[in-house]
Design an enzyme around this catalytic site. Structure first.
Site, PDB file in Angstrom:
ATOM      1  N   GLY A  82      46.820  50.795  39.076  1.00 38.12           N
ATOM      2  CA  GLY A  82      45.547  50.145  39.394  1.00 38.12           C
ATOM      3  C   GLY A  82      45.136  49.220  38.258  1.00 38.12           C
ATOM      4  O   GLY A  82      45.758  49.220  37.188  1.00 38.12           O
ATOM      5  N   GLN A  84      42.705  49.406  36.277  1.00 39.16           N
ATOM      6  CA  GLN A  84      42.317  50.149  35.077  1.00 39.16           C
ATOM      7  C   GLN A  84      43.347  51.229  34.705  1.00 39.16           C
ATOM      8  O   GLN A  84      43.010  52.243  34.104  1.00 39.16           O
ATOM      9  CB  GLN A  84      40.947  50.807  35.280  1.00 39.16           C
ATOM     10  CG  GLN A  84      39.784  49.867  35.045  1.00 39.16           C
ATOM     11  CD  GLN A  84      39.759  49.286  33.623  1.00 39.16           C
ATOM     12  OE1 GLN A  84      40.180  49.922  32.666  1.00 39.16           O
ATOM     13  NE2 GLN A  84      39.274  48.072  33.498  1.00 39.16           N
ATOM     14  N   SER A  85      44.605  51.019  35.077  1.00 35.25           N
ATOM     15  CA  SER A  85      45.624  52.048  34.851  1.00 35.25           C
ATOM     16  C   SER A  85      45.881  52.326  33.357  1.00 35.25           C
ATOM     17  O   SER A  85      46.143  51.401  32.572  1.00 35.25           O
ATOM     18  CB  SER A  85      46.931  51.580  35.507  1.00 35.25           C
ATOM     19  OG  SER A  85      48.031  52.286  34.977  1.00 35.25           O
ATOM     20  N   ASN A  86      45.825  53.603  32.996  1.00 41.24           N
ATOM     21  CA  ASN A  86      46.194  54.008  31.631  1.00 41.24           C
ATOM     22  C   ASN A  86      47.683  53.802  31.404  1.00 41.24           C
ATOM     23  O   ASN A  86      48.123  53.446  30.317  1.00 41.24           O
ATOM     24  CB  ASN A  86      45.872  55.488  31.416  1.00 41.24           C
ATOM     25  CG  ASN A  86      44.391  55.763  31.500  1.00 41.24           C
ATOM     26  OD1 ASN A  86      43.616  55.173  30.756  1.00 41.24           O
ATOM     27  ND2 ASN A  86      43.997  56.643  32.409  1.00 41.24           N
ATOM     28  N   CYS A  88      49.657  51.536  32.749  1.00 40.62           N
ATOM     29  CA  CYS A  88      49.984  50.116  32.524  1.00 40.62           C
ATOM     30  C   CYS A  88      49.636  49.732  31.084  1.00 40.62           C
ATOM     31  O   CYS A  88      50.402  49.045  30.407  1.00 40.62           O
ATOM     32  CB  CYS A  88      49.250  49.225  33.517  1.00 40.62           C
ATOM     33  SG  CYS A  88      49.862  49.437  35.207  1.00 40.62           S
TER      34      CYS A  88
END
Ligand SMILES: Cc1ncc(COP(=O)(O)O)c(C=O)c1O
Length: 327
Positions: A82, A84-86, A88
């Site tokens: 997403g 706000q992916s941690n 990524c």
């Protein structure tokens, strides 16, 4: 040497890259314990306090997964999540440190102003491709990889959450790290989603702390789905470590609590708001509404129900996520 000894040795011999300093600290949360009326000791494994890339379970997974990419000669890491992916953000940080390019496929709208993990992804120099739905992520990663290959580059796709047997084995090593720190809790509670962390903790306990129970608190998916994924990852690890099927865990040992999801992924619930406020105000520990506040809410509900009274100690495996609080 016993089969389990051989498996522990194999686990430790998997090549890794160094991303920050390990071990992460283990803190006693005495004020939070008192606030929730828990009889057992309350501890936290602070993977959120890792010194690299804003920390978290995804950095731990990448110590092995990125090492494999480097060993294979990759020059670009590709992954998805997403906005706000941690995961990524962690992948972009690892790529920067290892001198690799990074391409992120993010489902969601391009933010007008990047904040939280999206801002960090940009600062770490990753290039982001936005897609509308989760279903478009995997084919878009494949498309980017073939475009890069056509240009003579060596892309390496890391699946969602780095939840592969290799990624999970990095978490299993974390359990060995915890035991070496002198801590063997009665129960570990943590946030669960793509299954890699839970599979790693269950496998790590089978190898290093056989009396410890693991409870994964779901961020989004139904318990049966996460349990199925965890069992598949355990099978993959058993194969990699030369163990027979079931040696690292079975359905009975994979407890997933899906009662804390509330209205959905990332949407605060009354329980996650309370957990977030309590942890922040008693311990200055920050949790997020996607994952860790909901997991802590699960721990608090069980503590109040008396489930941990005889546990000796309960350890909250803090998987990070604090950057998304600033989104
Ligand atoms: C902060 C945080 N905690 C927990 C999880 C869940 O870990 P896993 O995907 O390995 O189940 C994630 C990622 O999904 C995460 O970013």
């Amino acid at each position: 040497m016993s089969t389990l000894d051989a498996a522990r040795k194999r686990l430790e011999s998997i090549p890794s890259v160094s991303l920050g300093h390990l071990p992460t600290p283990i803190d006693e949360l005495a004020r939070l314990r008192e606030a929730i009326g828990l009889k057992a000791r309350l501890l936290a494994k602070r993977d959120d306090a890792m010194s690299f890339g804003f920390g978290g379970n995804k950095i731990r997974k990448l110590t092995l997964v990125a090492a494999q990419a480097v060993a294979d000669g990759a020059d670009t890491l590709i992954t998805c999540g997403g906005v706000q992916s941690n995961h990524c953000r962690a992948t972009a940080a690892a790529a920067a440190k290892l001198g690799l390019a990074c391409r992120i496929v993010a489902n969601g709208a391009r933010p007008e102003r990047s904040t939280g993990n999206a801002l960090l992804v940009a600062l770490y120099g990753a290039e982001v491709t936005y897609v509308e739905s989760r279903q478009e992520r995997a084919p878009t990663m494949e498309r980017l990889a073939s475009e890069l290959r056509a240009q003579g580059r060596r892309p390496w796709i890391i699946p969602l959450g780095a939840s592969t047997p290799l990624g999970a084995m990095a978490i299993a090593r974390g359990v060995g790290e915890m035991v070496a720190q002198g801590v063997t809790p009665g129960v570990i509670v943590h946030a669960s989603s793509s299954g890699g962390t839970q599979a790693g903790l269950v496998a790590g306990c089978a190898l290093h702390a056989p009396g410890t129970r693991v409870i994964g608190v779901s961020a989004d998916d139904p318990a049966v789905e996460i349990q199925r994924t965890v069992l598949a990852l355990l099978a993959g690890m058993e194969e990699a470590l030369g163990l027979t099927r079931g040696a690292l865990g079975s359905a009975a040992g994979v407890t997933v609590d899906d009662t804390m999801i509330g209205e959905g992924y990332g949407i605060p619930s009354a329980a996650s708001r309370e957990a977030q406020a309590l942890a922040a105000r008693t311990e200055a520990v920050i949790t997020d509404h996607w994952y860790t506040a909901k997991a802590l809410a699960g721990l608090i509900a069980r503590a109040r129900g008396g489930e941990f009274d005889a546990a000796g100690s309960v350890l909250f495996w803090h998987t990070g996520g604090q950057a998304s609080v600033l989104a």
